[in-house]
Design a protein around this motif. Structure first.
Motif, PDB file in Angstrom:
ATOM      1  N   TRP A  42      11.307  35.599  31.314  1.00 34.99           N
ATOM      2  CA  TRP A  42      11.463  35.865  29.882  1.00 34.99           C
ATOM      3  C   TRP A  42      12.922  35.693  29.479  1.00 34.99           C
ATOM      4  CZ3 TRP A  42      14.218  39.495  27.002  1.00 34.99           C
ATOM      5  CH2 TRP A  42      13.929  39.503  25.640  1.00 34.99           C
ATOM      6  N   PHE A  43      13.811  36.253  30.293  1.00 34.96           N
ATOM      7  CA  PHE A  43      15.229  36.217  29.981  1.00 34.96           C
ATOM      8  C   PHE A  43      15.751  34.791  29.898  1.00 34.96           C
ATOM      9  CE2 PHE A  43      19.503  37.875  29.965  1.00 34.96           C
ATOM     10  CZ  PHE A  43      19.328  39.132  29.434  1.00 34.96           C
ATOM     11  N   SER A  44      15.324  33.938  30.802  1.00 28.15           N
ATOM     12  CA  SER A  44      15.816  32.552  30.795  1.00 28.15           C
ATOM     13  C   SER A  44      15.410  31.819  29.526  1.00 28.15           C
ATOM     14  CB  SER A  44      15.345  31.790  32.034  1.00 28.15           C
ATOM     15  OG  SER A  44      13.958  31.574  31.992  1.00 28.15           O
ATOM     16  N   ASN A  45      14.309  32.223  28.913  1.00 28.67           N
ATOM     17  CA  ASN A  45      13.877  31.612  27.648  1.00 28.67           C
ATOM     18  C   ASN A  45      14.481  32.299  26.434  1.00 28.67           C
ATOM     19  OD1 ASN A  45      11.676  29.408  27.997  1.00 28.67           O
ATOM     20  ND2 ASN A  45      11.293  30.930  29.585  1.00 28.67           N
ATOM     21  N   ALA A  46      14.683  33.605  26.506  1.00 23.22           N
ATOM     22  CA  ALA A  46      15.174  34.349  25.347  1.00 23.22           C
ATOM     23  C   ALA A  46      16.686  34.248  25.174  1.00 23.22           C
ATOM     24  CB  ALA A  46      14.763  35.818  25.464  1.00 23.22           C
ATOM     25  N   ASP A  47      17.441  34.149  26.265  1.00 26.68           N
ATOM     26  CA  ASP A  47      18.904  34.126  26.199  1.00 26.68           C
ATOM     27  C   ASP A  47      19.371  32.730  25.786  1.00 26.68           C
ATOM     28  OD1 ASP A  47      21.615  34.618  26.447  1.00 26.68           O
ATOM     29  OD2 ASP A  47      21.587  34.779  28.634  1.00 26.68           O
ATOM     30  N   ALA A  48      19.286  32.461  24.492  1.00 27.71           N
ATOM     31  CA  ALA A  48      19.547  31.114  23.966  1.00 27.71           C
ATOM     32  C   ALA A  48      20.958  30.617  24.247  1.00 27.71           C
ATOM     33  CB  ALA A  48      19.273  31.088  22.460  1.00 27.71           C
ATOM     34  N   ASN A  49      21.952  31.492  24.167  1.00 25.76           N
ATOM     35  CA  ASN A  49      23.333  31.046  24.394  1.00 25.76           C
ATOM     36  C   ASN A  49      23.796  31.247  25.838  1.00 25.76           C
ATOM     37  OD1 ASN A  49      23.728  33.798  24.488  1.00 25.76           O
ATOM     38  ND2 ASN A  49      25.172  33.868  22.783  1.00 25.76           N
ATOM     39  N   LYS A  50      22.884  31.710  26.686  1.00 26.51           N
ATOM     40  CA  LYS A  50      23.121  31.860  28.134  1.00 26.51           C
ATOM     41  C   LYS A  50      24.347  32.723  28.447  1.00 26.51           C
ATOM     42  CE  LYS A  50      19.576  29.305  28.792  1.00 26.51           C
ATOM     43  NZ  LYS A  50      18.329  30.019  28.686  1.00 26.51           N
ATOM     44  N   ASP A  51      24.502  33.829  27.689  1.00 25.70           N
ATOM     45  CA  ASP A  51      25.625  34.725  27.942  1.00 25.70           C
ATOM     46  C   ASP A  51      25.241  35.944  28.777  1.00 25.70           C
ATOM     47  OD1 ASP A  51      24.171  36.212  26.115  1.00 25.70           O
ATOM     48  OD2 ASP A  51      25.846  36.572  24.762  1.00 25.70           O
ATOM     49  N   GLY A  52      24.007  35.962  29.274  1.00 24.40           N
ATOM     50  CA  GLY A  52      23.572  37.071  30.115  1.00 24.40           C
ATOM     51  C   GLY A  52      23.089  38.280  29.345  1.00 24.40           C
ATOM     52  N   LYS A  53      22.940  38.155  28.029  1.00 20.48           N
ATOM     53  CA  LYS A  53      22.457  39.239  27.164  1.00 20.48           C
ATOM     54  C   LYS A  53      21.516  38.629  26.133  1.00 20.48           C
ATOM     55  CE  LYS A  53      27.053  40.505  27.343  1.00 20.48           C
ATOM     56  NZ  LYS A  53      28.137  39.991  26.622  1.00 20.48           N
ATOM     57  N   VAL A  54      20.559  39.410  25.695  1.00 21.86           N
ATOM     58  CA  VAL A  54      19.644  38.950  24.651  1.00 21.86           C
ATOM     59  C   VAL A  54      19.797  39.860  23.443  1.00 21.86           C
ATOM     60  CG1 VAL A  54      17.218  38.610  24.008  1.00 21.86           C
ATOM     61  CG2 VAL A  54      18.007  37.957  26.287  1.00 21.86           C
ATOM     62  N   THR A  55      20.125  39.258  22.314  1.00 16.50           N
ATOM     63  CA  THR A  55      20.186  39.997  21.054  1.00 16.50           C
ATOM     64  C   THR A  55      18.775  40.101  20.486  1.00 16.50           C
ATOM     65  OG1 THR A  55      20.470  38.010  19.721  1.00 16.50           O
ATOM     66  CG2 THR A  55      22.492  39.077  20.561  1.00 16.50           C
ATOM     67  N   GLU A  56      18.611  40.982  19.535  1.00 13.98           N
ATOM     68  CA  GLU A  56      17.301  41.079  18.896  1.00 13.98           C
ATOM     69  C   GLU A  56      16.952  39.757  18.219  1.00 13.98           C
ATOM     70  OE1 GLU A  56      14.793  43.623  15.609  1.00 13.98           O
ATOM     71  OE2 GLU A  56      16.534  44.566  16.529  1.00 13.98           O
ATOM     72  N   ALA A  57      17.931  39.079  17.624  1.00  7.94           N
ATOM     73  CA  ALA A  57      17.684  37.789  16.963  1.00  7.94           C
ATOM     74  C   ALA A  57      17.196  36.750  17.976  1.00  7.94           C
ATOM     75  CB  ALA A  57      18.949  37.302  16.264  1.00  7.94           C
ATOM     76  N   GLU A  58      17.786  36.725  19.163  1.00  3.28           N
ATOM     77  CA  GLU A  58      17.326  35.773  20.186  1.00  3.28           C
ATOM     78  C   GLU A  58      15.893  36.092  20.598  1.00  3.28           C
ATOM     79  OE1 GLU A  58      21.148  34.345  22.793  1.00  3.28           O
ATOM     80  OE2 GLU A  58      20.604  36.478  22.941  1.00  3.28           O
TER      81      GLU A  58
END
Length: 128
Positions: free
Chosen positions: A77-93
């Motif tokens: 899930w993280f690899s798809n949700a972390d659009a900018n690949k910074d190791g964190k997922v924002t609610e917008a992502e």
């Protein structure tokens, strides 16, 4: 890979009664609550560890998700949700991935995931 990356997001879509329709607005509200519950340090970001911990607390039937499976699902899930690949997922992502998921399963493009579409989504997620 997309098939395995969506379980956390589609939980909000398919968790309700099979007869119910899920709109983008209702799925977004459910995801917002899920995001808040997963963000244990309340910094407005999800780490892979927070997602993994949340998945481990979820039940699959009568049992909780095992740690190995939770780690795998969280990573996918993280690899798809972390659009900018910074190791964190924002609610917008996360919401962007949810919208893509809704669009994928809204076969008739009416803005809702209805009974038949939920059944198809569940089959796709489970690989059946």
């Amino acid at each position: 890979m997309f098939r395995f990356a969506i379980p956390l997001l589609t939980l909000a879509i398919i968790a309700g009664p099979v007869a119910a329709q899920e709109t983008r607005a209702t799925a977004t509200a459910k995801f917002r609550a899920e995001f808040a519950a997963s963000d244990t340090n309340k910094d407005g970001l999800l780490t892979q560890a927070e997602v993994q911990a949340r998945i481990q607390r979820m039940r699959a039937g009568k049992t909780k998700t095992d740690p190995v499976h939770a780690k795998r699902l969280a990573g996918l899930w993280f690899s798809n949700a972390d659009a900018n690949k910074d190791g964190k997922v924002t609610e917008a992502e996360g919401q962007a991935l949810l919208v893509a998921t809704m669009d994928r399963y809204d076969a008739n493009r009416d803005g809702k995931v209805g009974t038949g579409e939920k059944a198809q989504a569940k089959k796709a997620i489970l690989g059946r």
